[in-house]
Design a protein around this motif. Sequence first.
Motif, PDB file in Angstrom:
ATOM      1  N   GLY A   1     -67.332  76.709  25.426  1.00 32.71           N
ATOM      2  CA  GLY A   1     -67.459  75.824  24.273  1.00 32.71           C
ATOM      3  C   GLY A   1     -68.153  76.485  23.101  1.00 32.71           C
ATOM      4  N   ASP A   2     -68.136  75.798  21.959  1.00 31.75           N
ATOM      5  CA  ASP A   2     -68.813  76.233  20.728  1.00 31.75           C
ATOM      6  C   ASP A   2     -68.316  77.571  20.201  1.00 31.75           C
ATOM      7  N   GLU A   3     -67.052  77.870  20.426  1.00 29.36           N
ATOM      8  CA  GLU A   3     -66.478  79.151  19.985  1.00 29.36           C
ATOM      9  C   GLU A   3     -66.202  79.161  18.479  1.00 29.36           C
TER      10      GLU A   3
ATOM     11  N   ASN B   1     -69.233  64.457  23.349  1.00 27.58           N
ATOM     12  CA  ASN B   1     -69.991  65.617  23.822  1.00 27.58           C
ATOM     13  C   ASN B   1     -69.690  66.834  22.941  1.00 27.58           C
ATOM     14  N   ALA B   2     -68.526  66.822  22.292  1.00 26.56           N
ATOM     15  CA  ALA B   2     -68.144  67.911  21.391  1.00 26.56           C
ATOM     16  C   ALA B   2     -68.963  67.853  20.102  1.00 26.56           C
ATOM     17  N   GLY B   3     -69.183  69.017  19.512  1.00 27.29           N
ATOM     18  CA  GLY B   3     -69.810  69.100  18.194  1.00 27.29           C
ATOM     19  C   GLY B   3     -69.090  70.206  17.451  1.00 27.29           C
TER      20      GLY B   3
ATOM     21  N   SER C   1     -78.687  67.886  37.841  1.00 30.01           N
ATOM     22  CA  SER C   1     -79.043  69.038  36.997  1.00 30.01           C
ATOM     23  C   SER C   1     -77.859  69.891  36.550  1.00 30.01           C
ATOM     24  N   ILE C   2     -76.858  69.234  35.969  1.00 27.09           N
ATOM     25  CA  ILE C   2     -75.740  69.970  35.367  1.00 27.09           C
ATOM     26  C   ILE C   2     -76.134  70.364  33.940  1.00 27.09           C
ATOM     27  N   GLY C   3     -77.040  69.562  33.381  1.00 26.10           N
ATOM     28  CA  GLY C   3     -77.383  69.776  31.973  1.00 26.10           C
ATOM     29  C   GLY C   3     -76.322  69.204  31.067  1.00 26.10           C
ATOM     30  N   THR C   4     -75.881  67.971  31.376  1.00 24.70           N
ATOM     31  CA  THR C   4     -74.826  67.344  30.554  1.00 24.70           C
ATOM     32  C   THR C   4     -75.376  67.011  29.167  1.00 24.70           C
ATOM     33  N   THR C   5     -74.479  66.592  28.291  1.00 26.44           N
ATOM     34  CA  THR C   5     -74.899  66.197  26.946  1.00 26.44           C
ATOM     35  C   THR C   5     -75.491  64.789  26.939  1.00 26.44           C
ATOM     36  N   GLY C   6     -75.425  64.090  28.084  1.00 22.43           N
ATOM     37  CA  GLY C   6     -75.987  62.738  28.162  1.00 22.43           C
ATOM     38  C   GLY C   6     -75.203  61.721  27.351  1.00 22.43           C
ATOM     39  N   ARG C   7     -73.930  61.986  27.138  1.00 22.44           N
ATOM     40  CA  ARG C   7     -73.110  61.095  26.310  1.00 22.44           C
ATOM     41  C   ARG C   7     -72.246  60.134  27.148  1.00 22.44           C
ATOM     42  N   GLY C   8     -72.409  60.161  28.463  1.00 25.47           N
ATOM     43  CA  GLY C   8     -71.649  59.229  29.315  1.00 25.47           C
ATOM     44  C   GLY C   8     -70.258  59.720  29.679  1.00 25.47           C
ATOM     45  N   ILE C   9     -69.995  60.988  29.384  1.00 23.67           N
ATOM     46  CA  ILE C   9     -68.645  61.530  29.556  1.00 23.67           C
ATOM     47  C   ILE C   9     -68.193  61.490  31.032  1.00 23.67           C
ATOM     48  N   GLY C  10     -68.981  62.064  31.924  1.00 27.52           N
ATOM     49  CA  GLY C  10     -68.612  62.137  33.344  1.00 27.52           C
ATOM     50  C   GLY C  10     -68.368  60.752  33.932  1.00 27.52           C
ATOM     51  N   PRO C  11     -69.348  59.838  33.828  1.00 24.60           N
ATOM     52  CA  PRO C  11     -69.147  58.493  34.377  1.00 24.60           C
ATOM     53  C   PRO C  11     -67.932  57.764  33.769  1.00 24.60           C
TER      54      PRO C  11
ATOM     55  N   ALA D   1     -61.425  70.547  22.794  1.00 27.18           N
ATOM     56  CA  ALA D   1     -62.885  70.439  22.776  1.00 27.18           C
ATOM     57  C   ALA D   1     -63.408  71.163  24.013  1.00 27.18           C
ATOM     58  N   GLN D   2     -64.698  71.487  24.019  1.00 22.89           N
ATOM     59  CA  GLN D   2     -65.309  72.301  25.082  1.00 22.89           C
ATOM     60  C   GLN D   2     -64.544  73.633  25.193  1.00 22.89           C
ATOM     61  N   GLY D   3     -64.451  74.184  26.392  1.00 20.95           N
ATOM     62  CA  GLY D   3     -63.771  75.479  26.528  1.00 20.95           C
ATOM     63  C   GLY D   3     -63.225  75.628  27.931  1.00 20.95           C
TER      64      GLY D   3
ATOM     65  N   ARG E   1     -73.567  79.797  26.179  1.00 20.86           N
ATOM     66  CA  ARG E   1     -73.398  78.661  27.089  1.00 20.86           C
ATOM     67  C   ARG E   1     -74.561  77.691  26.886  1.00 20.86           C
ATOM     68  N   VAL E   2     -74.273  76.374  26.852  1.00 21.57           N
ATOM     69  CA  VAL E   2     -75.348  75.363  26.815  1.00 21.57           C
ATOM     70  C   VAL E   2     -75.338  74.627  28.146  1.00 21.57           C
ATOM     71  N   GLY E   3     -76.495  74.309  28.666  1.00 24.10           N
ATOM     72  CA  GLY E   3     -76.560  73.613  29.955  1.00 24.10           C
ATOM     73  C   GLY E   3     -76.643  74.619  31.084  1.00 24.10           C
TER      74      GLY E   3
ATOM     75  N   GLY F   1     -78.615  69.801  20.039  1.00 22.45           N
ATOM     76  CA  GLY F   1     -79.652  70.639  19.437  1.00 22.45           C
ATOM     77  C   GLY F   1     -80.320  71.583  20.436  1.00 22.45           C
ATOM     78  N   ARG F   2     -79.825  71.587  21.702  1.00 22.52           N
ATOM     79  CA  ARG F   2     -80.427  72.474  22.708  1.00 22.52           C
ATOM     80  C   ARG F   2     -80.145  73.933  22.369  1.00 22.52           C
ATOM     81  N   PRO F   3     -81.095  74.863  22.674  1.00 23.55           N
ATOM     82  CA  PRO F   3     -80.801  76.272  22.435  1.00 23.55           C
ATOM     83  C   PRO F   3     -79.658  76.720  23.344  1.00 23.55           C
TER      84      PRO F   3
HETATM   85  P1  IMO Z   1     -67.631  71.737  21.981  1.00 20.95           P
HETATM   86  O1  IMO Z   1     -66.354  70.963  21.822  1.00 20.95           O
HETATM   87  C1  IMO Z   1     -70.574  73.442  24.705  1.00 20.95           C
HETATM   88  C2  IMO Z   1     -71.321  71.243  28.417  1.00 20.95           C
HETATM   89  C3  IMO Z   1     -72.687  70.609  28.604  1.00 20.95           C
HETATM   90  C4  IMO Z   1     -72.824  70.717  30.114  1.00 20.95           C
HETATM   91  C5  IMO Z   1     -71.409  70.455  30.599  1.00 20.95           C
HETATM   92  C6  IMO Z   1     -71.154  69.014  31.042  1.00 20.95           C
HETATM   93  O2  IMO Z   1     -68.590  71.537  20.871  1.00 20.95           O
HETATM   94  O3  IMO Z   1     -67.352  73.162  22.288  1.00 20.95           O
HETATM   95  P2  IMO Z   1     -70.800  66.764  29.666  1.00 20.95           P
HETATM   96  O4  IMO Z   1     -71.705  66.038  28.730  1.00 20.95           O
HETATM   97  O5  IMO Z   1     -69.508  67.165  29.055  1.00 20.95           O
HETATM   98  O6  IMO Z   1     -70.602  66.060  30.977  1.00 20.95           O
HETATM   99  O7  IMO Z   1     -71.602  68.120  30.045  1.00 20.95           O
HETATM  100  O8  IMO Z   1     -70.555  70.771  29.516  1.00 20.95           O
HETATM  101  N1  IMO Z   1     -70.612  70.848  27.180  1.00 20.95           N
HETATM  102  C7  IMO Z   1     -70.457  71.639  26.125  1.00 20.95           C
HETATM  103  N2  IMO Z   1     -70.937  72.882  25.882  1.00 20.95           N
HETATM  104  N3  IMO Z   1     -69.759  72.838  23.804  1.00 20.95           N
HETATM  105  C8  IMO Z   1     -69.257  71.609  24.043  1.00 20.95           C
HETATM  106  O9  IMO Z   1     -68.333  71.035  23.246  1.00 20.95           O
HETATM  107  C9  IMO Z   1     -69.640  70.939  25.228  1.00 20.95           C
HETATM  108  N4  IMO Z   1     -69.353  69.734  25.758  1.00 20.95           N
HETATM  109  C10 IMO Z   1     -69.938  69.697  26.957  1.00 20.95           C
HETATM  110  O10 IMO Z   1     -73.681  71.328  27.905  1.00 20.95           O
HETATM  111  O11 IMO Z   1     -73.146  72.028  30.458  1.00 20.95           O
END
Ligand code: IMO
Length: 405
Positions: free
Chosen positions: A13-15, A39-41, A123-133, A221-223, A270-272, A300-302
């Motif tokens: 993600g975040d490419e 969860n995307a930004g 401890s996945i380190g999710t974004t806490g946005r409710g995506i998984g559930p 979104a994500q990667g 990588r975040v999380g 905003g996580r590093p």
């Molecule tokens: P964009 O679209 C980077 C990561 C979270 C966590 C894992 C699961 O901006 O590239 P989730 O909330 O989706 O259940 O979290 O996925 N994650 C991202 N990391 N860019 C993103 O989106 C992400 N969306 C989720 O940090 O590790």
Amino acid sequence: MSENTLILGLQWGDEGKGKIVDNLSESIDVVCRFQGGHNAGHTIKVNGQKTVLHLIPSGILHNNTKCLIGNGVVLALDALYKEIKHLQAKGISFKDRFFISSACSLILPTHITLDIVKDKKESIGTTGRGIGPAYEDKIGRRAIRLGDLGDLKSLKEKIYSLVKYHNRLLENIYQHKPHDADEVFNEVVKYKELHDKYCIDSPQTMHQWIKNDKSILFEGAQGTLLDIDHGTYPYVTSSSTTAGGVSTGLGIGPKFIDKIIGITKAYTTRVGEGPFPTELHDESGSMLAQKGNEFGATTGRPRRCGWLDLVLLKKAIFMNSVTDLCITKLDVLDEMQEIKVCTNYHNGVPVYKNFEGWLAKTEGITTFSDLPEKARLYIQFVEEFVECSASIISTGPSRNQTILR
Ligand code: IMO
Ligand code: GDP
Ligand code: MG
């Protein structure tokens, strides 16, 4: 015949997907999101002004481009409402150019609570946005969908039943206080306007656009490495982030995708939590984080930083049938004395090839031949290793800091 293009991330993600989608959207009729949620930004920078989009497709800044949120996206109505209002205040119009699939599963306040309490244990380190559930409920055939807002009586029954289920989980498994079903219902109904204004049938609308030869851009979104099936499971997100997600997430056949642009940073982040073989814990890692301003656009996580992993990149290119590579954030490497890329693994440990840094400014360069020779050699090596040419190179966060070859 117009061409339909998929843009997706090849890493965690975040490419820089948002920047590239915005750059290419000028001449595109429709931009669609097909999976993920807020969860995307996705960051776009135009004339010094920064816009971060979470749910709305990154074509929205181009007035003549339509935007669709496909059925594969999980939708948080409050987050979407906020995002629309924010953009409208900047003068962006949504009338007749913004659409949401009736089949989008909704993210309820209970999903967010569940995500947060679950992640404390898992401890996945999710974004806490409710995506998984929310995706769990979709697959479990219990989800509330946007189209359900068309019948408030049955919506109420569905929400009551779902909140009852969520409360059982919250109270019995996570020792958390329950949610009030009426409050959840009211919270959803508060945004009924979004249903009334923008709700459409995704496959039918896509079909019309394709029939009328509209050019379509699919925005991942994500990667790839966060894909529910093909990513670093269980440290993944809960959707299909790879090319296959386009078909199911919008309701069109795969033959309508003509070009697949895979995006990679010139290094890796990588975040999380989760594995990251080329992660750096030294001075070089801090330099990448600092120069690349590597903080999550959503939380905003590093971001963790490391070298480019060509073994993983090559696999990601194959998995997505990538036709064109896009390399972003080349400028972030400008001050590195030495640059490494992972070309192999020996007993699970990355083996690196070293490059001398170019130690010159690439920021803002828009022509390939203007890049320092050492930067060109770095790109050529990547292209040859992964057997895919880089048709786009990004040299800064702004829309025009881009090399189109
Ligand atoms: P964009 O679209 C980077 C990561 C979270 C966590 C894992 C699961 O901006 O590239 P989730 O909330 O989706 O259940 O979290 O996925 N994650 C991202 N990391 N860019 C993103 O989106 C992400 N969306 C989720 O940090 O590790
Ligand atoms: P996305 O999720 O893939 O859209 O990427 P993000 O927006 O989360 O993160 C990419 C970050 O890098 C954003 O802050 C962008 O503004 C920035 N960015 C994108 N391309 C470049 C580039 O070529 N150089 C630099 N320095 N920054 C970039
Ligand atoms: Mg992002």
